[in-house]
Scaffold this motif. Structure first.
Motif, PDB file in Angstrom:
ATOM      1  N   HIS A   1       0.843  -1.169   0.037  1.00 32.65           N
ATOM      2  CA  HIS A   1      -0.093   0.063  -0.080  1.00 32.65           C
ATOM      3  C   HIS A   1       0.774   1.329  -0.008  1.00 32.65           C
ATOM      4  CE1 HIS A   1      -3.607   2.512   1.247  1.00 32.65           C
ATOM      5  NE2 HIS A   1      -2.760   3.118   1.904  1.00 32.65           N
TER       6      HIS A   1
ATOM      7  N   HIS B   1       1.749   4.305  -2.891  1.00 32.03           N
ATOM      8  CA  HIS B   1       1.787   5.785  -2.566  1.00 32.03           C
ATOM      9  C   HIS B   1       3.041   6.354  -3.218  1.00 32.03           C
ATOM     10  CE1 HIS B   1      -1.563   6.692   0.081  1.00 32.03           C
ATOM     11  NE2 HIS B   1      -1.297   5.998   0.739  1.00 32.03           N
TER      12      HIS B   1
ATOM     13  N   GLU C   1      -5.202   7.636  -2.530  1.00 33.69           N
ATOM     14  CA  GLU C   1      -5.429   6.089  -1.906  1.00 33.69           C
ATOM     15  C   GLU C   1      -5.969   5.523  -3.152  1.00 33.69           C
ATOM     16  OE1 GLU C   1      -4.637   5.511   0.744  1.00 33.69           O
ATOM     17  OE2 GLU C   1      -4.499   7.295   1.796  1.00 33.69           O
TER      18      GLU C   1
ATOM     19  N   SER D   1      -2.214   3.738  -3.975  1.00 35.25           N
ATOM     20  CA  SER D   1      -1.749   2.833  -2.814  1.00 35.25           C
ATOM     21  C   SER D   1      -2.809   1.490  -2.700  1.00 35.25           C
ATOM     22  CB  SER D   1      -1.810   3.453  -1.481  1.00 35.25           C
ATOM     23  OG  SER D   1      -3.391   4.088  -1.557  1.00 35.25           O
TER      24      SER D   1
ATOM     25  N   TYR E   1     -10.635   7.330   1.447  1.00 34.07           N
ATOM     26  CA  TYR E   1     -10.284   5.823   1.406  1.00 34.07           C
ATOM     27  C   TYR E   1     -11.325   5.085   0.656  1.00 34.07           C
ATOM     28  CZ  TYR E   1      -6.513   6.227   4.854  1.00 34.07           C
ATOM     29  OH  TYR E   1      -5.517   6.457   5.559  1.00 34.07           O
TER      30      TYR E   1
HETATM   31 ZN   LIG Z   1      -2.795   5.310   2.235  1.00 33.73          ZN
END
Ligand SMILES: [Zn+2]
Length: 602
Positions: A390, A394, A417, A420, A525
């Motif tokens: 993850h 990023h 997000e 990631s 998210y």
């Molecule tokens: Zn993140």
């Protein structure tokens, strides 16, 4: 060991928190801000026409200042995260925040100056080759300028913020550092867990009994200090609401939506899709509970690993994790694999499992050196491998934008997000495919469900809580008892009243409610997860998706989210169709899980 568990910070600034290099950087930044402020006072659009050389110089200086602050900010927070109780970090943070405030003031001033520029001049400015790549960002700054108050008032608000919202946020960190959970180890010997260690065990310990006993001890640790956390949250939010009101709005979602370059219509569509499509996840949780020998899962079981007879939960060494990520990234995109390899080789990652570290994981960009740093605690679970993938996602996002002007790298949280989550998906799928037995596959599918469970249920609860908290906070100070109740109700609603235990003090334990420069750090998210699922599905149908994917990432700070999806994916985000395509992928995993576990439950 091939790869180091510790990062290298000396290559950013040598000498730790007392680095001379860092001191020099802060001092030169301060001078540069003053010089820019002066330049801005003397700038006049009409006399700068037709080539706008002065303005180009000005905007480049602003970007250089902000990149420098980003570079120093990463370093200071890295030192603080790795050495949580280091008393010398807070003063440096304060000094940096002071600089960031001064820089924000100049940036705010620039926004208002842009409002004063006649439309014709502004259009001509955006046509300049040096400014054209920044057209969207400059337009955005000009629009923001329209809601700003006069310079003096804005400067006062910024200064008050240092001892207001920002101070409460950093006070939260100080409070968390004092939280300890008196408990016992697996053999019953008394031990004291830090908040981070307790959190890891509560959600990740393989023994259901251990987790069940830890939950009340965990809750008690936060309950003991609930008034302190309630004060912190109330004042942070109170400051924010006063600030909104001063800028003419009582709508506490306006800024978070704007920050995400997202429309309210898109957000409403996402939540509708989530609410309409959570039953299969609740069925999955019931099945998981049955596998744990329980009727209903508890809060502490939702993300827990499953240790079925015959399934040896694969324990990764750090080197194995690195090799696994690089290999499977490579199947999706050779450039992603190369970036991950570079990050491991160049000590970008702090992963050691030891006391004295901050909880959680993050990636931050070092804009001046085109690097990143990743912070996490690696214990060897498949979940940790996913977390690492993850954060590397990023880092990949940052790396493909590194050559763009700094303003063009300023992507919003929701699209932050995306890369990631995609990185995480690739590795989680690879984990499932690599399984040698059904039992192992079940365990890994279970680990893969952490994300949809978090997005559809846990983060849904956070959003419900935060909305209701802000509504109530607009009227009064909210007591700890009320906060507990708001959180409990939000969790029950989001989890369809399906759990046997909840965590009413989650509002105190979750850092995301205490970030000073942004609120509602939850829906981005969910957006990022579902958005990346949609992209993932598309990648599987499209040849040479790597270039298309990188083109999308490079445009993430260059248009609204709806425009980004339309341009690079050809979809309308305000309609459920795109989101439902992502939901379908999760349903497929759950169906597989149900099929594999059918014979294991009566
Ligand atoms: Zn993140």
């Amino acid at each position: 060991m091939k790869y180091s568990l510790n990062w290298d910070l000396d290559s950013l600034f040598s000498g730790g928190i007392h680095s001379e290099q860092l001191k020099t950087k802060l001092a030169t930044t301060k001078t540069a801000i003053a010089a820019l402020d002066d330049l801005l006072d003397r700038w006049d659009a009409a006399s700068d026409a037709p080539h706008y050389q002065q303005f180009i110089k000005l905007i480049n200086q602003l970007q250089a200042i902000e990149a420098g602050i980003g570079q120093a900010g990463l370093f200071i927070s890295a030192v603080g995260s790795a050495d949580f109780n280091n008393p010398d970090v807070a003063p440096m943070e304060a000094q940096l925040r002071d600089l960031a405030t001064q820089s924000d003031n100049v940036s705010g001033k620039l926004k208002k100056v842009l409002v004063q520029v006649p439309d014709a001049n502004f259009t001509a400015m955006l046509e300049q080759p040096a400014l054209k790549p920044l057209a969207f960002n400059l337009q955005e700054m000009r629009d923001e300028g329209k809601s700003l108050l006069d310079d003096k008032t804005e400067a006062l608000i910024s200064r008050l913020n240092l001892d207001g919202k920002a101070a409460w946020s950093s006070h939260y960190d100080s409070l968390v550092a004092t939280v300890t959970v008196p408990f016992h180890d697996a053999d019953g010997n008394p031990i004291t867990l830090s908040a981070g260690q307790a959190d890891n065990n509560l959600l990740g310990n393989a023994d259901p009994q251990y987790r069940a006993e830890l939950l009340p001890a965990w809750e008690q640790a936060w309950a003991d200090k609930e008034q302190l956390f309630a004060d912190t949250l109330n004042h942070l939010a109170g400051f924010r609401l006063t600030e909104y009101a001063a800028h003419g709005t009582t709508d506490f979602l306006r800024q978070p939506l704007k920050d995400n370059r997202l429309s309210a219509a898109t957000l409403a569509t996402i939540w509708q899709v989530v609410d309409d499509n959570k039953q299969f996840l609740l069925d999955y949780l019931d099945r998981k509970a049955a596998l744990l020998g329980k009727k209903h899962a508890g809060w502490q079981d939702v993300e827990a690993p499953l240790n079925l007879p015959g399934s040896q939960l694969h324990h990764f060494t750090y080197d194995e994790a690195a090799a696994f990520i690089i290999k499977h990234y490579g199947e999706f995109s050779p450039k992603m694999a190369a970036l991950a390899q570079h990050a491991f080789d160049h000590h970008w990652i702090e992963a050691e499992d030891r006391a004295g570290k901050a909880p959680g994981g993050w990636m931050e960009n070092a804009p001046e050196t085109h690097e990143s740093r990743i912070f996490m605690t690696f214990t060897g679970s498949p979940n940790d491998v996913s977390t690492l993938a993850h954060e590397l996602g990023h880092a990949f996002h940052s790396s493909v934008m590194a050559d763009l002007p700094y303003l063009r790298q300023d992507y919003a949280m929701n699209v932050a997000e995306t890369a990631s989550t995609l990185g995480e998906l690739i590795v989680a799928d690879a984990n499932v495919r690599a399984a040698k037995t059904d039992a192992e596959k079940i365990t890994l599918l279970n680990a893969k469900m952490d994300n949809p469970l978090a997005m559809f249920l846990n983060i849904r609860a956070r959003y419900l809580f935060e909305s209701r908290f802000y509504q109530l906070r607009q009227k009064k100070l909210v007591t700890p008892a009320e906060l507990n109740e708001l959180m409990l109700n939000a969790q029950k609603e989001a989890f369809g009243h399906d759990l046997s235990t909840y965590s009413p003090h989650f509002w105190a334990s979750k850092l995301h409610f205490y970030i000073d420069d942004l609120s509602f750090y939850n829906f981005p998210y969910v957006f990022g997860y579902l958005f990346s699922l949609g992209i993932y599905a598309k990648a599987q149908q499209t040849g040479n998706f790597e270039d298309q994917y990188i083109a999308l990432l490079r445009d993430t700070a260059n248009m609204s989210t709806e425009d980004l999806a339309r341009k690079h994916l050809g979809v309308d985000l305000t309609k459920p169709d795109f989101w439902l395509a992502g939901v379908k992928l999760i349903k497929r995993d759950v169906a597989e899980f149900m099929r594999l576990t059918d014979s294991l439950v009566k």
